[in-house]
Write a protein that holds these residues in place. Structure first.
Motif, PDB file in Angstrom:
ATOM      1  N   VAL A 285     -21.101 -39.203  15.550  1.00  0.00           N
ATOM      2  CA  VAL A 285     -20.080 -39.099  16.746  1.00  0.00           C
ATOM      3  C   VAL A 285     -19.864 -37.517  17.062  1.00  0.00           C
ATOM      4  O   VAL A 285     -19.887 -36.864  16.402  1.00  0.00           O
ATOM      5  CB  VAL A 285     -18.998 -39.928  16.617  1.00  0.00           C
ATOM      6  CG1 VAL A 285     -18.958 -41.361  16.097  1.00  0.00           C
ATOM      7  CG2 VAL A 285     -17.942 -39.192  15.292  1.00  0.00           C
ATOM      8  N   LYS A 286     -19.827 -37.424  18.485  1.00  0.00           N
ATOM      9  CA  LYS A 286     -19.419 -36.191  19.255  1.00  0.00           C
ATOM     10  C   LYS A 286     -18.704 -36.520  20.274  1.00  0.00           C
ATOM     11  O   LYS A 286     -19.070 -37.373  21.240  1.00  0.00           O
ATOM     12  CB  LYS A 286     -20.825 -35.332  19.440  1.00  0.00           C
ATOM     13  CG  LYS A 286     -20.273 -34.076  20.076  1.00  0.00           C
ATOM     14  CD  LYS A 286     -21.460 -33.063  20.577  1.00  0.00           C
ATOM     15  CE  LYS A 286     -21.143 -31.836  20.836  1.00  0.00           C
ATOM     16  NZ  LYS A 286     -22.222 -30.762  21.118  1.00  0.00           N
ATOM     17  N   ASP A 287     -17.335 -36.100  20.291  1.00  0.00           N
ATOM     18  CA  ASP A 287     -16.411 -36.458  21.540  1.00  0.00           C
ATOM     19  C   ASP A 287     -17.023 -35.207  22.575  1.00  0.00           C
ATOM     20  O   ASP A 287     -17.286 -34.171  22.340  1.00  0.00           O
ATOM     21  CB  ASP A 287     -15.113 -36.185  21.064  1.00  0.00           C
ATOM     22  CG  ASP A 287     -14.585 -37.498  20.084  1.00  0.00           C
ATOM     23  OD1 ASP A 287     -15.293 -38.456  20.223  1.00  0.00           O
ATOM     24  OD2 ASP A 287     -13.802 -37.360  19.435  1.00  0.00           O
ATOM     25  N   ARG A 288     -16.397 -35.655  23.862  1.00  0.00           N
ATOM     26  CA  ARG A 288     -16.480 -34.517  25.059  1.00  0.00           C
ATOM     27  C   ARG A 288     -15.399 -33.801  24.766  1.00  0.00           C
ATOM     28  O   ARG A 288     -14.339 -33.850  24.114  1.00  0.00           O
ATOM     29  CB  ARG A 288     -16.412 -35.597  26.390  1.00  0.00           C
ATOM     30  CG  ARG A 288     -17.603 -36.372  26.540  1.00  0.00           C
ATOM     31  CD  ARG A 288     -17.213 -37.007  27.975  1.00  0.00           C
ATOM     32  NE  ARG A 288     -18.623 -37.889  28.223  1.00  0.00           N
ATOM     33  CZ  ARG A 288     -18.605 -38.432  29.448  1.00  0.00           C
ATOM     34  NH1 ARG A 288     -17.389 -38.303  30.375  1.00  0.00           N
ATOM     35  NH2 ARG A 288     -19.678 -39.131  29.791  1.00  0.00           N
ATOM     36  N   ALA A 289     -15.747 -32.650  25.362  1.00  0.00           N
ATOM     37  CA  ALA A 289     -14.271 -31.447  25.131  1.00  0.00           C
ATOM     38  C   ALA A 289     -13.596 -32.100  26.031  1.00  0.00           C
ATOM     39  O   ALA A 289     -13.570 -32.550  27.097  1.00  0.00           O
ATOM     40  CB  ALA A 289     -15.061 -30.145  25.845  1.00  0.00           C
ATOM     41  N   PRO A 290     -12.221 -31.720  25.856  1.00  0.00           N
ATOM     42  CA  PRO A 290     -10.883 -32.162  26.444  1.00  0.00           C
ATOM     43  C   PRO A 290     -10.894 -31.549  27.898  1.00  0.00           C
ATOM     44  O   PRO A 290     -11.299 -30.378  27.832  1.00  0.00           O
ATOM     45  CB  PRO A 290      -9.725 -31.721  25.505  1.00  0.00           C
ATOM     46  CG  PRO A 290     -10.593 -30.595  24.635  1.00  0.00           C
ATOM     47  CD  PRO A 290     -11.824 -31.063  24.578  1.00  0.00           C
TER      48      PRO A 290
END
Length: 291
Positions: A285-290
């Motif tokens: 998993v890799k989230d988008r930058a806030p």
């Protein structure tokens, strides 16, 4: 003998011996003060105790009727770096500023050893491992992992994934803790092979496969004969001026590194297979930058 922590279909968590095609449940009620996996691992005779605890009244459990969990209780997780020639070359390539340091540590008497986390940062089989949202060059690091008792005795082995942000560490070696230590930065499992003194390092292969959209995008392997340091040497340095009352896991470094133009992406799947222990598979998993 291999031991595992599992969850049954009804949600009950148990310990089990892993056989060729089924699991044998353990009955921890048979021995006072044996409540968890580490109590067996840290016993004077883990193999003998595990055999004694086999629940002879319980039916064997098929693999597809159980979920394997991370085989960790309260141990600390540590990792050694630059223990394979391939890792030395990769670390020198990623870090122009610190290349000479990686060159020297490979042959130095003192190894690179760093804290990786506790159980709260460890994923089990099938659970996600994470790429930092602020990294654009991250890879898994497949690592043969030592299971160590509070007395610094080598009691077993498991599979480890030391997730690593190569761009962050390459920018400055002082950023290593940020490149290596964050949520879901490590995975362990699926079982622990108890140490009976018969491990053949050269014959023990470590294989890495990365899938993306159902297709294999990287495969590589090495063997423990390529590891430049002995287990005893690494454990000795880990225990120097340190104590581990709950025991420890020590990832021993990687000899399989994807090419420099490869980085993990959200949705990838990482599988690490080690002879005699099993295969550890985790989604990425890799989230988008806030915003």
């Amino acid at each position: 003998m291999r031991l595992a922590k599992i969850a049954l279909a009804n949600g009950e968590q148990r310990l089990a011996v892993v056989n060729q095609d089924h699991l044998q449940l353990l009955d921890l009620q048979q021995v006072e003060k044996v409540h968890r996996l580490s109590d067996i691992l840290h016993a004077p005779d883990p193999v003998g105790l595990a055999k004694f605890l086999i629940d002879r009244k319980a039916e064997p459990v098929a693999f597809d009727r159980a979920t394997f969990l991370a085989p960790i209780d309260y141990q600390e997780v540590w990792a050694a770096g630059v223990t394979y020639k391939r890792s030395q070359v990769a670390r020198m390539e990623e870090s122009k500023a610190g290349a000479s340091h990686y060159d020297k540590v490979y042959t130095a008497s003192r190894p690179e050893i760093f804290f990786k986390g506790n159980s709260n940062r460890v994923s089990g089989p099938g659970q996600p491992v994470r790429v930092r949202y602020d990294s654009n060059w991250s890879v898994p690091e497949p690592e043969f992992t030592l299971v160590i008792s509070p007395a610094l005795k080598l009691v077993g082995f498991t599979v480890g994934n030391d997730m690593s942000a190569r761009d962050i560490e390459g920018e400055n070696p002082l950023y290593l803790p940020q490149a290596k230590v964050y949520k879901q930065c490590c995975a362990l499992g699926p079982s622990i092979l108890l140490n009976d003194g018969t491990l053949d390092r050269t014959a023990t292969k470590v294989k890495l496969t990365i899938h993306r959209a159902g297709q294999s995008v990287f495969q590589g392997e090495t063997n423990l004969g390529q590891l430049a340091r002995t287990f005893e040497e690494l454990i000795s340095w880990l225990g120097r001026e340190s104590e581990y009352p709950n025991g420890a896991f020590l990832l021993t470094g990687t000899g399989v590194v994807p090419p420099d133009n490869f980085t993990l992406e959200n949705g990838d799947s990482v599988s690490i297979e080690i002879d005699g222990i099993g295969t550890l598979t985790n989604p990425v998993v890799k989230d988008r930058a806030p915003e």
